[in-house]
Design an enzyme around this catalytic site. Structure first.
Site, mmCIF file in Angstrom:
data_model
loop_
_atom_site.group_PDB
_atom_site.id
_atom_site.type_symbol
_atom_site.label_atom_id
_atom_site.label_comp_id
_atom_site.label_asym_id
_atom_site.label_seq_id
_atom_site.Cartn_x
_atom_site.Cartn_y
_atom_site.Cartn_z
ATOM 1 N N GLU A 35 0.843 -1.183 0.000
ATOM 2 C CA GLU A 35 0.000 0.000 0.000
ATOM 3 C C GLU A 35 0.884 1.241 0.000
ATOM 4 O OE1 GLU A 35 -2.727 0.504 3.311
ATOM 5 O OE2 GLU A 35 -3.770 2.116 2.277
ATOM 6 N N GLY B 42 3.010 2.675 10.826
ATOM 7 C CA GLY B 42 2.734 1.874 12.018
ATOM 8 C C GLY B 42 2.578 0.397 11.728
ATOM 9 N N ALA B 43 1.694 0.071 10.795
ATOM 10 C CA ALA B 43 1.435 -1.327 10.478
ATOM 11 C C ALA B 43 0.607 -1.393 9.207
ATOM 12 C CB ALA B 43 0.676 -2.008 11.623
ATOM 13 N N MET B 44 0.438 -2.622 8.698
ATOM 14 C CA MET B 44 -0.266 -2.792 7.424
ATOM 15 C C MET B 44 -1.169 -4.019 7.461
ATOM 16 S SD MET B 44 -0.837 -1.679 4.467
ATOM 17 C CE MET B 44 -2.044 -2.495 3.446
ATOM 18 N N GLU B 45 -2.401 -3.819 6.954
ATOM 19 C CA GLU B 45 -3.475 -4.800 7.113
ATOM 20 C C GLU B 45 -3.541 -5.880 6.033
ATOM 21 O OE1 GLU B 45 -3.948 -1.495 6.341
ATOM 22 O OE2 GLU B 45 -5.548 -1.247 4.872
ATOM 23 N N ASN B 46 -2.420 -6.248 5.397
ATOM 24 C CA ASN B 46 -2.441 -7.286 4.364
ATOM 25 C C ASN B 46 -3.313 -8.464 4.784
ATOM 26 O OD1 ASN B 46 -0.079 -5.809 3.256
ATOM 27 N ND2 ASN B 46 0.931 -6.722 5.036
ATOM 28 N N GLU C 210 -5.518 -2.754 12.607
ATOM 29 C CA GLU C 210 -5.208 -3.609 11.444
ATOM 30 C C GLU C 210 -6.179 -4.775 11.361
ATOM 31 O OE1 GLU C 210 -3.367 -2.054 9.566
ATOM 32 O OE2 GLU C 210 -2.443 -0.737 11.060
ATOM 33 N N HIS D 81 -9.484 -3.669 9.915
ATOM 34 C CA HIS D 81 -9.418 -3.471 8.460
ATOM 35 C C HIS D 81 -9.872 -4.721 7.703
ATOM 36 C CE1 HIS D 81 -7.885 0.417 7.417
ATOM 37 N NE2 HIS D 81 -6.714 0.300 8.011
ATOM 38 N N GLU E 131 -9.828 4.233 6.195
ATOM 39 C CA GLU E 131 -8.988 4.690 7.314
ATOM 40 C C GLU E 131 -9.787 5.446 8.374
ATOM 41 O OE1 GLU E 131 -6.407 3.350 7.864
ATOM 42 O OE2 GLU E 131 -5.660 2.646 5.924
HETATM 43 N N1 TRP Z 1 -3.076 0.964 5.719
HETATM 44 C C1 TRP Z 1 -2.091 1.158 6.739
HETATM 45 C C2 TRP Z 1 -2.864 1.435 8.009
HETATM 46 O O1 TRP Z 1 -3.438 2.468 8.191
HETATM 47 C C3 TRP Z 1 -1.189 2.320 6.444
HETATM 48 C C4 TRP Z 1 0.152 1.996 5.893
HETATM 49 C C5 TRP Z 1 1.056 1.163 6.404
HETATM 50 C C6 TRP Z 1 0.794 2.615 4.790
HETATM 51 N N2 TRP Z 1 2.213 1.218 5.664
HETATM 52 C C7 TRP Z 1 2.062 2.074 4.675
HETATM 53 C C8 TRP Z 1 0.418 3.564 3.894
HETATM 54 C C9 TRP Z 1 2.943 2.488 3.706
HETATM 55 C C10 TRP Z 1 1.294 3.964 2.923
HETATM 56 C C11 TRP Z 1 2.569 3.425 2.825
HETATM 57 O O2 TRP Z 1 -3.032 0.625 8.828
HETATM 58 ZN ZN ZN Z 2 -5.478 1.854 8.559
#
Ligand code: TRP
Ligand code: ZN
Length: 897
Positions: free
Chosen positions: A125, A265-269, A302, A305, A324
């Protein structure tokens, strides 16, 4: 590095994709220096699209092969320019095969496939997938993925991707493989893989549906003593989403992986959340109460999401707040519910509003101001902002305020019933809320389309004879870049009236039927100016307006000091109780700031303190704070918030022209005089709020520590030996990071003789804990007396590196954003330092560089002398070669708006 001239993307130009995808199969031969990626995509022409070309995006890729329906394409069969690969004249059904090479070990941007501490991670993302393969990398193209990972077994024993593990086994030459299948359609930005030497804490839980799910938290070897809190938070998140929204986990397996190098912070894959270590790793030795709370919030965020973002995703990136804003609202509610008590909920609400005012209000008033749903962008990474996230969450919260909890739930249910599996817009969400409740929310759309923080001016007239109160509310919104004139917003204004003894009065609006019973009414302000008549008001009331901060606006009302002190003592709405104290403190701080400026200008050779000491003040603030501090019926956590003065940034936003030095002197003066006047009360609070025994991060204990430690920080302003001894003792005796860091901070911000040794001891003790060393850098960057040279010296420390985003943030952002009076030093050295760091970061990590670039956003609000130096620094960055699209957008907007 992207060097082509930045192009602006407009929301109005949205067009449906020419081709849709059914399935994606990917094979990875993982190698840090050259990873081969083979992709097979089953495509078919989209009947709803106008164009006929296959359009793929790709960046920093080596294209090895490209085939359509088995036939290799030559250079004449496609166009490749500016990161876009176009195949004209493709058949209606096309099986596309693409082979690319990438270089993960050279990837310092941390977008796409990269290496961190020898392991592989991805971040896709918003547009990172195009750094892995050529692809229709846009969120409205959803597909089912099957992923085959191959790598050296010894170096990369763990191979993870989205969904379910369907096969694994050995390969020749010491290699092995794992095959993953994701049963759900998803956009490419939710793709993830992790490969490396990791270990996990795992647990199987029974879901509401009766199915079992395997939960895992993956970390580097040696960190398994820091995963319990993340695991607990995950389990609580799963339970909460079922209870509050009826949303259950839809996978057999849910993984969290911690990585030390991460941009956000983190990513919701899907099924494979990847986290910054900062939001996973915790135990009492290394993490503070705030860290524990943040981990719970981010794990929740996350996880939530999975429904708001993944099952229902965004049609295009302009709709980012659809997922978001909604997901932040959900994580805020989750955290509040986890505390449970009403006063705990209020403390959480105050914390969230503080973030909004400290960061989002300035953004809304600056050159990067944009609506919650932006109309254009140059680099989408620059729009992961407090406006899209936090103001977006306020917009979602207003639906709940207008429709009630049940009405909001009905809207959510309809949203999922209509849109599960789709990529949709903010309008679709609003329509679900409106239709489920049979309400017209047409005007509410302006919260998405208009930028800027609305102002609500309130005035009241009480008529004793007719026992009526007329409350007039008038709204306006300042001009913002590209938006001169604004239309009225639909603003919920929660109001209460207090009688002379401070009790809530039952409320009734003129013309309403039935007896008055509610003590808070939500008024709906929809016009530029509206008057609300309350009847049966038996005495002249004190007004409590915008209870619970019912809308993200600035409320102007002409309260007297006495009324504010009264509200602070009596308001049944804890938010407004806190708010009254903040208004009182802000008033005093602004007066003191003006006095500092006057004293400086008069040129008298007299200490500013003497001048300030001689200013008349009636002691209203001190008395009110003393009463709050000693009120045992209030939560310690609430008392801590009430005692915390508005930050220098917050005061700055209240001034016509920002004078950071005067603000700093004034605020420090007030802290010191409060410490002197409340010395005994603070000492008593310090002693009464110790938390002996085993550490627990629960909100009650955390609140006691917070109150005790804010007392300590005030007392340390006095530089008196008794207090410094308390801090020194706490530094030695603390059994948790919250108390340890508070003690160290008290020492470092005082004149204590032993502070150098204390810092050194701390460093040696925690040298192996990167997250604690980050705190060590921040503490020094923001310490009283720290200046540009302090920070330059720290940047030379062997433990410092710009390459790790957490470390860069700890020192550089810590200084530029967290130490305003030192950063804005009159000679402009702070700005030169800032420019150097932005330029250095731009070369390795444009996303992080662009965040730092925003530290000068508000440059036009400062004194002319500072403005001029800031402009020069901005121009220095603007004219440096090879500027990324990210940094270029921020700097261009700062200089032109
Ligand atoms: N979707 C992620 C969140 O809000 C945001 C995020 C994590 C992101 N890493 C990123 C956005 C890198 C842009 C680039 O939980
Ligand atoms: Zn988010």
């Amino acid at each position: 590095m992207r060097t082509d001239t930045p192009q602006t993307i407009y929301r109005k130009d949205y067009a449906a994709p020419n081709y849709l995808i059914d399935t994606v199969e990917m094979g990875f031969d993982l190698d840090p220096s050259a990873t081969r990626v083979a992709t097979r995509i089953a495509m078919r022409r989209n009947p709803a699209a106008a164009g006929r070309d296959i359009v793929l995006f790709g960046e920093e890729l080596e294209l090895v092969a490209l085939r359509v329906n088995g036939k290799a394409l030559g250079r004449g069969d496609y166009r490749l320019a500016g990161g876009v690969l176009t195949i004209p004249g493709a058949p209606a059904k096309a099986e596309l095969e693409i082979e690319t090479l990438t270089h993960p070990d050279k990837n310092t941007s941390l977008m796409g496939l990269y290496v961190s501490n020898g392991n592989f991670f991805t971040q896709c993302e918003a547009e990172g997938f195009r750094k892995i393969t050529y692809f229709p990398d846009r969120p409205d193209v959803m597909a089912k993925y099957t992923v085959m990972l191959r790598a050296d077994r010894a170096k990369y024993p763990v191979l993870l991707s989205n969904g379910n593990l369907v096969e694994e086994g050995e390969l020749p030459d010491g290699r092995h493989y794992a095959k993953w299948e994701d049963p759900f359609k998803k956009p490419s930005y939710l793709f993830a893989l992790v490969a490396g030497n990791l270990v996990c804490q795992e647990e199987t839980v029974r879901l509401k549906s009766g199915r079992d799910a395997l939960l895992q938290v993956w970390v580097e070897d040696g960190n398994l003593d820091k995963t319990q809190h993340a695991m607990d938070s995950l389990k609580n998140s799963i339970d909460w989403d079922v209870k509050r929204f009826g949303l259950d986990l839809d996978l057999d397996r849910f993984m969290i992986v911690a990585v030390g190098d991460f941009n956000m912070g983190a990513m919701e894959n899907k099924g494979l959340n990847i986290f910054n270590t900062k939001y996973v790793l915790a135990n009492p030795r290394i993490a503070t109460d705030v860290d524990f709370a943040n981990i719970e919030a981010v794990v929740g965020h996350e996880y939530f999401h999975n429904w708001t973002g993944n099952r229902v995703t965004c049609r295009d990136w302009f709709q980012l707040s659809l997922k978001e804003g909604l997901t932040v609202f959900r994580d805020q509610e989750f955290s509040a519910d986890m505390i449970g008590t009403d006063s705990g909920r209020a403390v959480k609400r105050i914390d969230d509003v503080r973030v909004l005012r400290q960061a989002q209000f300035p953004e809304d008033a600056g050159p990067m101001a944009h609506p919650v749903r932006p109309d254009s962008y140059v680099e989408i990474n620059n729009f992961y902002t407090v406006t899209v996230y936090e103001k977006g969450a306020e917009v979602v919260r207003m639906y709940q305020t207008l429709l009630g909890r049940e009405g909001f739930r009905k809207g959510m249910d309809l949203y999922f019933a209509r849109h599960d599996g789709q990529a949709v817009t903010c309008d679709d969400f609003r329509a679900a809320m409106a239709d489920a409740n049979k309400r017209d929310l047409g005007q509410f759309e302006r919260w998405y389309s208009q930028s800027g923080t609305p102002e609500v001016d309130a005035s009241a007239r009480y008529d004793a004879k007719s026992q009526t109160l007329e409350l007039t509310l008038e709204q306006s919104c300042p001009a913002t870049p590209g938006q001169k004139k604004k239309q009225p917003f639909h603003i919920p204004v929660a109001v209460g009236l207090l009688d002379a003894r401070g009790r809530d009065m039952p409320l009734r609006l003129d013309g309403a039927k039935g007896a008055a019973k509610d003590t808070t009414l939500v008024l709906e302000l929809t016009k530029a100016r509206q008057t609300f008549r309350f009847t049966g008001v038996s005495e002249k009331p004190v007004l409590s307006i915008l209870r619970g901060f019912s809308a993200p606006v600035v409320l102007k009302y002409d309260y007297s000091d006495a009324e504010l002190a009264f509200l602070m003592a009596h308001d049944s709405d804890p938010f407004n109780r806190w708010e009254a104290g903040q208004r009182l403190a802000t008033r005093r701080l602004l007066n003191l700031t003006v006095a500092v400026q006057a004293a400086r200008q008069s040129g008298h050779v007299v200490a500013v303190d003497t001048v300030l000491n001689n200013i008349e003040h009636d002691g209203a603030l001190t008395a009110a704070l003393r009463a709050t501090l000693n009120d045992q019926s209030l939560d310690p956590a609430f008392r801590e918030l009430a005692l915390t003065l508005p930050s220098e940034t917050m005061i700055a936003e209240q001034m016509e022209v920002i004078d950071p030095h005067a603000i700093h002197v004034a605020r420090q003066f007030l802290r010191r005089s409060l410490a002197r006047e409340l010395r005994e009360d603070l000492l008593a609070a310090y002693r009464a709020n110790r938390t002996p025994g085993d550490y627990s991060p629960d909100a009650g204990s955390a609140g006691r520590r917070a109150l005790k430690n804010v007392a300590l920080s005030y007392l340390a302003e006095l530089d008196d030996p008794e207090v410094l001894e308390l801090a020194a003792q706490q530094d030695v005796a603390a059994n948790n990071m919250t108390d340890r860091l508070a003690a160290l901070s008290a020492l470092v911000n005082s004149a204590a003789a032993g502070k150098g040794e204390a810092l050194q001891r701390f460093y040696e003790e925690f040298e192996a804990e990167a997250l604690v060393i980050d705190k060590w850098f921040t503490l020094q960057a923001t310490a009283r007396g720290a200046d540009v040279n302090t920070v330059r010296t720290l940047a030379e420390h062997p433990a410092f590196t710009l390459k790790n985003p957490n470390r860069a943030r700890s020192l550089i952002f810590g200084f530029c954003n967290g130490n305003p009076s030192a950063f804005h030093v009159a000679d402009g050295n702070g700005y030169s330092f800032w420019a150097e760091q932005v330029i250095a970061l731009n070369a390795s990590n444009p996303q992080v560089a662009a965040r730092l670039a925003r530290s000068l956003d508000r440059w036009r609000k400062y004194t002319p002398a500072l403005q001029e130096k800031m402009r020069l620094a901005l121009q220095q960055v603007a004219s440096s070669p090879k500027l990324s699209r990210d940094v270029s957008e921020v700097i261009t907007k700062a200089l032109s708006n």
